[in-house]
Design a protein around this motif. Structure first.
Motif, PDB file in Angstrom:
ATOM      1  N   GLN A 278       0.829  -1.207   0.000  1.00  0.00           N
ATOM      2  CA  GLN A 278       0.000   0.000   0.000  1.00  0.00           C
ATOM      3  C   GLN A 278       0.861   1.253   0.000  1.00  0.00           C
ATOM      4  O   GLN A 278       0.579   2.215  -0.724  1.00  0.00           O
ATOM      5  CB  GLN A 278      -0.926  -0.017   1.212  1.00  0.00           C
ATOM      6  N   LYS A 279       1.934   1.259   0.804  1.00  0.00           N
ATOM      7  CA  LYS A 279       2.827   2.421   0.856  1.00  0.00           C
ATOM      8  C   LYS A 279       3.527   2.625  -0.487  1.00  0.00           C
ATOM      9  O   LYS A 279       3.688   3.769  -0.939  1.00  0.00           O
ATOM     10  CB  LYS A 279       3.857   2.257   1.964  1.00  0.00           C
ATOM     11  N   ILE A 280       3.925   1.535  -1.116  1.00  0.00           N
ATOM     12  CA  ILE A 280       4.581   1.656  -2.417  1.00  0.00           C
ATOM     13  C   ILE A 280       3.640   2.287  -3.435  1.00  0.00           C
ATOM     14  O   ILE A 280       4.025   3.176  -4.207  1.00  0.00           O
ATOM     15  CB  ILE A 280       5.064   0.274  -2.902  1.00  0.00           C
ATOM     16  N   VAL A 281       2.389   1.842  -3.437  1.00  0.00           N
ATOM     17  CA  VAL A 281       1.393   2.398  -4.357  1.00  0.00           C
ATOM     18  C   VAL A 281       1.184   3.879  -4.083  1.00  0.00           C
ATOM     19  O   VAL A 281       1.121   4.707  -5.015  1.00  0.00           O
ATOM     20  CB  VAL A 281       0.061   1.623  -4.241  1.00  0.00           C
ATOM     21  N   GLU A 282       1.078   4.267  -2.796  1.00  0.00           N
ATOM     22  CA  GLU A 282       0.875   5.676  -2.445  1.00  0.00           C
ATOM     23  C   GLU A 282       2.027   6.544  -2.933  1.00  0.00           C
ATOM     24  O   GLU A 282       1.820   7.627  -3.486  1.00  0.00           O
ATOM     25  CB  GLU A 282       0.733   5.819  -0.924  1.00  0.00           C
ATOM     26  N   VAL A 283       3.251   6.062  -2.709  1.00  0.00           N
ATOM     27  CA  VAL A 283       4.410   6.842  -3.130  1.00  0.00           C
ATOM     28  C   VAL A 283       4.444   6.974  -4.644  1.00  0.00           C
ATOM     29  O   VAL A 283       4.690   8.056  -5.186  1.00  0.00           O
ATOM     30  CB  VAL A 283       5.722   6.189  -2.615  1.00  0.00           C
ATOM     31  N   LYS A 284       4.194   5.883  -5.376  1.00  0.00           N
ATOM     32  CA  LYS A 284       4.224   5.907  -6.837  1.00  0.00           C
ATOM     33  C   LYS A 284       3.129   6.804  -7.396  1.00  0.00           C
ATOM     34  O   LYS A 284       3.360   7.572  -8.329  1.00  0.00           O
ATOM     35  CB  LYS A 284       4.087   4.481  -7.390  1.00  0.00           C
ATOM     36  N   GLU A 285       1.924   6.724  -6.816  1.00  0.00           N
ATOM     37  CA  GLU A 285       0.818   7.551  -7.312  1.00  0.00           C
ATOM     38  C   GLU A 285       1.093   9.030  -7.097  1.00  0.00           C
ATOM     39  O   GLU A 285       0.827   9.855  -7.973  1.00  0.00           O
ATOM     40  CB  GLU A 285      -0.484   7.145  -6.617  1.00  0.00           C
ATOM     41  N   GLN A 286       1.634   9.374  -5.926  1.00  0.00           N
ATOM     42  CA  GLN A 286       1.909  10.783  -5.662  1.00  0.00           C
ATOM     43  C   GLN A 286       3.063  11.278  -6.529  1.00  0.00           C
ATOM     44  O   GLN A 286       3.030  12.398  -7.036  1.00  0.00           O
ATOM     45  CB  GLN A 286       2.243  10.983  -4.177  1.00  0.00           C
ATOM     46  N   ALA A 287       4.076  10.441  -6.707  1.00  0.00           N
ATOM     47  CA  ALA A 287       5.220  10.837  -7.542  1.00  0.00           C
ATOM     48  C   ALA A 287       4.803  11.038  -8.987  1.00  0.00           C
ATOM     49  O   ALA A 287       5.362  11.891  -9.689  1.00  0.00           O
ATOM     50  CB  ALA A 287       6.318   9.789  -7.453  1.00  0.00           C
ATOM     51  N   ALA A 288       3.812  10.270  -9.450  1.00  0.00           N
ATOM     52  CA  ALA A 288       3.366  10.382 -10.837  1.00  0.00           C
ATOM     53  C   ALA A 288       2.732  11.736 -11.133  1.00  0.00           C
ATOM     54  O   ALA A 288       2.638  12.151 -12.295  1.00  0.00           O
ATOM     55  CB  ALA A 288       2.367   9.260 -11.150  1.00  0.00           C
ATOM     56  N   LYS A 289       2.297  12.449 -10.100  1.00  0.00           N
ATOM     57  CA  LYS A 289       1.678  13.766 -10.287  1.00  0.00           C
ATOM     58  C   LYS A 289       2.701  14.850 -10.552  1.00  0.00           C
ATOM     59  O   LYS A 289       2.346  15.970 -10.907  1.00  0.00           O
ATOM     60  CB  LYS A 289       0.832  14.120  -9.056  1.00  0.00           C
ATOM     61  N   THR A 290       3.988  14.529 -10.332  1.00  0.00           N
ATOM     62  CA  THR A 290       5.062  15.486 -10.621  1.00  0.00           C
ATOM     63  C   THR A 290       5.978  14.840 -11.651  1.00  0.00           C
ATOM     64  O   THR A 290       6.812  14.011 -11.320  1.00  0.00           O
ATOM     65  CB  THR A 290       5.854  15.823  -9.344  1.00  0.00           C
ATOM     66  N   THR A 291       5.767  15.218 -12.920  1.00  0.00           N
ATOM     67  CA  THR A 291       6.490  14.562 -14.012  1.00  0.00           C
ATOM     68  C   THR A 291       7.875  15.138 -14.239  1.00  0.00           C
ATOM     69  O   THR A 291       8.764  14.464 -14.731  1.00  0.00           O
ATOM     70  CB  THR A 291       5.681  14.672 -15.311  1.00  0.00           C
ATOM     71  N   ALA A 292       8.093  16.406 -13.889  1.00  0.00           N
ATOM     72  CA  ALA A 292       9.420  17.004 -14.044  1.00  0.00           C
ATOM     73  C   ALA A 292      10.337  16.476 -12.949  1.00  0.00           C
ATOM     74  O   ALA A 292       9.914  15.844 -11.991  1.00  0.00           O
ATOM     75  CB  ALA A 292       9.326  18.533 -13.962  1.00  0.00           C
ATOM     76  N   THR A 293      11.634  16.719 -13.113  1.00  0.00           N
ATOM     77  CA  THR A 293      12.595  16.267 -12.114  1.00  0.00           C
ATOM     78  C   THR A 293      13.485  17.418 -11.690  1.00  0.00           C
ATOM     79  O   THR A 293      13.803  18.305 -12.475  1.00  0.00           O
ATOM     80  CB  THR A 293      13.476  15.143 -12.671  1.00  0.00           C
ATOM     81  N   HIS A 294      13.883  17.409 -10.427  1.00  0.00           N
ATOM     82  CA  HIS A 294      14.844  18.328  -9.846  1.00  0.00           C
ATOM     83  C   HIS A 294      14.507  19.786 -10.155  1.00  0.00           C
ATOM     84  O   HIS A 294      13.425  20.243  -9.835  1.00  0.00           O
ATOM     85  CB  HIS A 294      16.262  17.938 -10.288  1.00  0.00           C
TER      86      HIS A 294
END
Length: 471
Positions: free
Chosen positions: A236-252
């Motif tokens: 569940q934590k992995i899914v949460e992190v991946k879903e939230q990270a997907a909302k920010t497509t740019a890096t650094h």
């Protein structure tokens, strides 16, 4: 699964990372016991003495400038290992160097370790800690800094005692370090905690959130299963992190073009630099001189400073115990209000204290109240907030930016406080510190959400505008 097992494991990980805070505190404070000896050893003039004291700050600024980006690329654990190596090299080099120029270089290397660990250690703790205990666990880092200060003072004192006794034969390296030129031992003793830090770092895993961001799902699942009670919660934590990270497509740096992400970065910079202009470093670094301006003898001034240090440590322990129950913002409201009142009273003391019949004991009480209010609020909260208020993808870079602001503020306060005391007097100086508390309080009140009890992904969602809870 026994629920106590993951909690104890998380505490172990947090304590391991917090050893970096001890090294931070030790490296910063140990210099105070060596200034006179090093100045005599190398016949330093005033400018060179100031360079010896301040050169580590240059290293800290360099370290903090690259630590975040390195931790985003290499991982949090590898950068902590690098910082431990820098501390070890610095300690050993300072102990055996034979030139002032080399001594400065080794101090700068140690300063780089300080800068790196000031970013990566609290960030690592925040990424492995459960929301319920995250504030207390990250606050372990601040507690470790205060213990590092105390440890440096105790080591300096003990080595001075030992230097009068002949434990080691003459014409040996240990005789040189412990007896003949004891400042070498003071600086070199940092090698012990540095090696300990380096060794125990190999026993901890990489941050699971960093592993998810870098598409190492299997490794992340293994770590999360150690942190939580079941495989289901880990997934569940992995899914949460991946879903939230997907909302920010740019890096650094590209992420900073997003106003929703730039906003918390700017707020973090503001509270980092403003916190340095509220007087705490002036009291910790220049306390004895300020006490002497009140009419105390040098010995009494140093005794009063020891009292200030003890209150700082004990109050940090209290803050650690209550920060998750009371909340970050409530601690700031309480503590900064007390700081303003005590700073104003100290200003009044230096202006009207004699006519009012106030004694030096009244000044000590006011300073202790101020340190209590500082330690329970801004000192305990700053690393907690900075480690949890940024998106996962940019957390390292954003903390480097905030950390850079913090160290610039530290440098400016260190340089400007003597000027303030000379030109504004103690009364005007402490009035200025009281005024600087006001914008800090406003930013925390109006711009920063309460983060206690929220997951890092929930906090990220708040800044991105996808969370309806606008606390």
């Amino acid at each position: 699964m026994n629920q106590k097992k993951p909690i104890l494991y998380i505490v172990f990980l947090s304590l391991t990372a917090a050893v970096g805070g001890f090294l931070f505190g030790y490296d910063t404070a140990v210099i105070s016991g060596t200034i006179g000896q090093v100045s005599m050893q190398f016949d330093l003039n005033a400018l060179e003495q100031g360079w010896y004291v301040g050169c580590a700050l240059l290293g800290s600024i360099l370290g903090v400038a690259i630590a975040g980006r390195l931790s985003d690329q290499w991982g949090r654990k590898k950068v902590m290992i690098l910082s431990a190596l820098l501390f070890a090299v610095s300690a050993l080099g300072c102990a055996i160097t034979h030139s002032f120029e080399a001594l400065v270089i080794y101090r700068i290397i140690g300063g780089a370790g300080i800068g790196m660990v000031s970013i990566v250690s609290p960030m690592y703790i925040s990424e492995v800690a459960p929301s319920k205990f995250r504030g207390s666990l990250v606050a372990l880092y601040q507690l470790a800094i205060t213990v590092g200060f105390l440890g440096a003072y105790l080591v300096n004192y003990q080595l001075l005692e030992w230097s009068a006794s002949a434990f080691f034969s003459e014409n040996t390296l240990l005789h040189l370090i412990i007896h003949q030129e004891v400042w070498r031992g003071m600086l070199g003793m940092e090698l012990v905690p540095a090696i300990l830090f380096l060794l125990i770092l190999f026993a901890i895993p990489e941050s699971p959130r960093w592993l998810v961001i870098h598409e190492r799902k299997a490794d992340a699942e293994k770590v999360f299963r150690q942190l939580y009670e079941s495989r289901e919660l880990a997934m569940q934590k992995i899914v949460e992190v991946k879903e939230q990270a997907a909302k920010t497509t740019a890096t650094h740096w590209g992420l900073l073009k997003n106003p929703k992400i730039l906003k918390p970065v700017l707020y973090g910079m503001a509270i980092a630099i403003l916190g340095q202009f509220m007087g705490v470093n002036a009291v910790l670094y220049y306390g004895p001189g300020i006490f002497e301006q009140s009419g105390l003898s040098g010995g009494d001034a140093l005794y009063y400073q020891v009292m200030v240090g003890l209150v700082n440590v004990m109050t940090t322990i209290l803050a650690l115990l209550i920060i998750d129950k009371v909340g970050r913002k409530q601690l700031v409201y309480f503590g900064v209000s007390g700081m303003i009142i005590s700073l104003l009273m100290i200003s009044i003391y230096f202006t009207y204290g004699e006519s009012l019949g106030w004694t030096s004991m009244a000044l000590l009480v006011l300073f202790l109240v101020y340190i209590f209010c500082t330690a329970i609020s801004i000192s305990a909260v700053i690393f907690v907030l900075l480690s949890e208020m940024y998106p996962n993808k940019i957390r390292g870079l954003a903390m480097s930016i905030a950390g850079f602001s913090l160290w610039v503020g530290t440098y400016l306060v260190g340089q400007l406080t003597p000027w303030f005391l000379e030109n504004l007097g103690p009364s005007g100086t402490f009035l200025f510190f009281a005024i600087m508390c006001l914008p800090y309080m406003y930013i925390i009140w109006k711009k920063i959400p309460e983060t206690a009890g929220k997951s890092l992904e929930d906090i990220e969602a708040y800044w991105l505008g996808t969370d309806t809870d606008k606390t």
